[in-house]
Scaffold this active site. Structure first.
Site, PDB file in Angstrom:
ATOM      1  N   ASP A 174      -9.473  33.244 -40.483  1.00  0.00           N
ATOM      2  CA  ASP A 174     -10.342  32.244 -39.879  1.00  0.00           C
ATOM      3  C   ASP A 174     -11.796  32.655 -40.122  1.00  0.00           C
ATOM      4  O   ASP A 174     -12.161  33.828 -40.018  1.00  0.00           O
ATOM      5  CB  ASP A 174     -10.069  32.126 -38.377  1.00  0.00           C
ATOM      6  CG  ASP A 174     -10.640  30.843 -37.804  1.00  0.00           C
ATOM      7  OD1 ASP A 174      -9.848  29.950 -37.446  1.00  0.00           O
ATOM      8  OD2 ASP A 174     -11.892  30.716 -37.741  1.00  0.00           O
ATOM      9  N   ASN A 211      -3.609  24.148 -31.558  1.00  0.00           N
ATOM     10  CA  ASN A 211      -4.419  23.186 -30.819  1.00  0.00           C
ATOM     11  C   ASN A 211      -3.964  21.788 -31.231  1.00  0.00           C
ATOM     12  O   ASN A 211      -3.826  21.498 -32.424  1.00  0.00           O
ATOM     13  CB  ASN A 211      -5.903  23.389 -31.134  1.00  0.00           C
ATOM     14  CG  ASN A 211      -6.441  24.689 -30.574  1.00  0.00           C
ATOM     15  OD1 ASN A 211      -5.969  25.162 -29.534  1.00  0.00           O
ATOM     16  ND2 ASN A 211      -7.416  25.273 -31.239  1.00  0.00           N
ATOM     17  N   GLN A 241      -8.800  20.936 -31.033  1.00  0.00           N
ATOM     18  CA  GLN A 241      -8.491  20.771 -32.456  1.00  0.00           C
ATOM     19  C   GLN A 241      -9.669  20.110 -33.168  1.00  0.00           C
ATOM     20  O   GLN A 241     -10.187  19.084 -32.704  1.00  0.00           O
ATOM     21  CB  GLN A 241      -7.218  19.926 -32.636  1.00  0.00           C
ATOM     22  CG  GLN A 241      -6.766  19.873 -34.102  1.00  0.00           C
ATOM     23  CD  GLN A 241      -5.440  19.146 -34.295  1.00  0.00           C
ATOM     24  OE1 GLN A 241      -4.876  18.578 -33.355  1.00  0.00           O
ATOM     25  NE2 GLN A 241      -4.949  19.159 -35.526  1.00  0.00           N
ATOM     26  N   VAL A 282      -9.688  20.391 -36.938  1.00  0.00           N
ATOM     27  CA  VAL A 282      -9.190  20.078 -38.286  1.00  0.00           C
ATOM     28  C   VAL A 282      -7.820  19.442 -38.121  1.00  0.00           C
ATOM     29  O   VAL A 282      -6.881  20.089 -37.622  1.00  0.00           O
ATOM     30  CB  VAL A 282      -9.101  21.347 -39.164  1.00  0.00           C
ATOM     31  CG1 VAL A 282      -8.577  20.987 -40.541  1.00  0.00           C
ATOM     32  CG2 VAL A 282     -10.463  22.035 -39.259  1.00  0.00           C
ATOM     33  N   HIS A 286      -2.180  23.370 -38.334  1.00  0.00           N
ATOM     34  CA  HIS A 286      -2.329  24.800 -38.646  1.00  0.00           C
ATOM     35  C   HIS A 286      -2.044  25.602 -37.388  1.00  0.00           C
ATOM     36  O   HIS A 286      -2.330  25.162 -36.280  1.00  0.00           O
ATOM     37  CB  HIS A 286      -3.743  25.104 -39.148  1.00  0.00           C
ATOM     38  CG  HIS A 286      -4.816  24.622 -38.232  1.00  0.00           C
ATOM     39  ND1 HIS A 286      -5.226  23.306 -38.201  1.00  0.00           N
ATOM     40  CD2 HIS A 286      -5.536  25.254 -37.284  1.00  0.00           C
ATOM     41  CE1 HIS A 286      -6.158  23.155 -37.285  1.00  0.00           C
ATOM     42  NE2 HIS A 286      -6.368  24.322 -36.707  1.00  0.00           N
ATOM     43  N   HIS A 341      -2.887  29.071 -35.318  1.00  0.00           N
ATOM     44  CA  HIS A 341      -3.760  30.232 -35.175  1.00  0.00           C
ATOM     45  C   HIS A 341      -2.873  31.428 -34.853  1.00  0.00           C
ATOM     46  O   HIS A 341      -2.076  31.379 -33.902  1.00  0.00           O
ATOM     47  CB  HIS A 341      -4.734  30.045 -34.005  1.00  0.00           C
ATOM     48  CG  HIS A 341      -5.727  28.939 -34.204  1.00  0.00           C
ATOM     49  ND1 HIS A 341      -7.029  29.173 -34.599  1.00  0.00           N
ATOM     50  CD2 HIS A 341      -5.613  27.595 -34.058  1.00  0.00           C
ATOM     51  CE1 HIS A 341      -7.680  28.016 -34.676  1.00  0.00           C
ATOM     52  NE2 HIS A 341      -6.835  27.044 -34.345  1.00  0.00           N
TER      53      HIS A 341
HETATM   54  P1  5GP Z   1      -8.854  23.996 -34.725  1.00  0.00           P
HETATM   55  O1  5GP Z   1     -10.150  23.988 -33.948  1.00  0.00           O
HETATM   56  O2  5GP Z   1      -8.683  22.695 -35.485  1.00  0.00           O
HETATM   57  O3  5GP Z   1      -7.657  24.371 -33.938  1.00  0.00           O
HETATM   58  O4  5GP Z   1      -9.016  25.162 -35.795  1.00  0.00           O
HETATM   59  C1  5GP Z   1      -9.737  25.035 -36.978  1.00  0.00           C
HETATM   60  C2  5GP Z   1     -10.111  26.423 -37.403  1.00  0.00           C
HETATM   61  O5  5GP Z   1     -10.509  26.400 -38.750  1.00  0.00           O
HETATM   62  C3  5GP Z   1     -11.283  27.020 -36.594  1.00  0.00           C
HETATM   63  O6  5GP Z   1     -10.868  28.207 -35.929  1.00  0.00           O
HETATM   64  C4  5GP Z   1     -12.349  27.291 -37.660  1.00  0.00           C
HETATM   65  O7  5GP Z   1     -13.071  28.484 -37.431  1.00  0.00           O
HETATM   66  C5  5GP Z   1     -11.529  27.330 -38.934  1.00  0.00           C
HETATM   67  N1  5GP Z   1     -12.282  26.910 -40.110  1.00  0.00           N
HETATM   68  C6  5GP Z   1     -13.023  25.784 -40.238  1.00  0.00           C
HETATM   69  N2  5GP Z   1     -13.564  25.708 -41.454  1.00  0.00           N
HETATM   70  C7  5GP Z   1     -13.153  26.826 -42.114  1.00  0.00           C
HETATM   71  C8  5GP Z   1     -13.394  27.316 -43.449  1.00  0.00           C
HETATM   72  O8  5GP Z   1     -14.085  26.713 -44.252  1.00  0.00           O
HETATM   73  N3  5GP Z   1     -12.797  28.487 -43.779  1.00  0.00           N
HETATM   74  C9  5GP Z   1     -11.990  29.183 -42.923  1.00  0.00           C
HETATM   75  N4  5GP Z   1     -11.461  30.334 -43.363  1.00  0.00           N
HETATM   76  N5  5GP Z   1     -11.752  28.751 -41.660  1.00  0.00           N
HETATM   77  C10 5GP Z   1     -12.330  27.588 -41.274  1.00  0.00           C
END
Ligand code: 5GP
Length: 138
Positions: free
Chosen positions: A54, A110, A117, A119, A123, A125
């Protein structure tokens, strides 16, 4: 002489805004990482899933395990649509947690903006490497 015209009649519906089309077809950030368009450290891979670090870690080890398809927006859709792929995601989470920490890990999906969430390409974590806090919320 032809009377054909490309002008829009006032009764025609307005054209679809380009921004809406873009939003519908634009690949997710994770698909762009998988394609190599955006750099990321890929730490594990199976036939149908991959794992990256991440970019904003919230634990000593914070990895993301992601199906290669962006067909499923969240884990509920994934479980309903392809339970074998969900099993593969969990197996890869277990593998990378063993390789990058001591094998113990917390798995978080999430689900929905209200749960954090950001993205909408499902996915997991994987949090590991010494989790001190005892709360699941916050
Ligand atoms: P969510 O908030 O959707 O559960 O998690 C999305 C995760 O993707 C976040 O923890 C964020 O830090 C990670 N993330 C977003 N953009 C990027 C990226 O460009 N590269 C990487 N490695 N992680 C990303």
């Amino acid at each position: 002489m032809s009377t054909t015209s490309t002008a829009r009649a006032s009764s025609d519906p307005p054209p679809t805004p380009v921004t809406r089309l873009d939003a519908m077809t634009e690949p997710s950030i994770f698909t762009r990482i998988l394609r190599g368009d955006i750099p990321a450290e890929i730490v594990g891979e199976t036939e149908n899933a991959f794992a990256i670090r991440d970019i904003a870690p919230q634990a000593p080890v914070h990895l993301l395990v992601i199906p290669k398809t962006e067909q499923y927006r969240n884990v509920v859709e994934l479980a309903a649509g392809d339970p074998d792929l969900l099993t593969e995601v969990i197996g890869l989470a277990n593998t990378v947690a063993s390789e990058h920490a001591d094998g113990d890990f917390r798995l978080i999906f999430n689900t929905g903006a209200g749960a954090g969430q950001t993205v909408f390409h499902v996915h997991a974590h994987v949090l590991a490497g010494g989790l001190n806090e005892k709360s699941l919320g916050g």
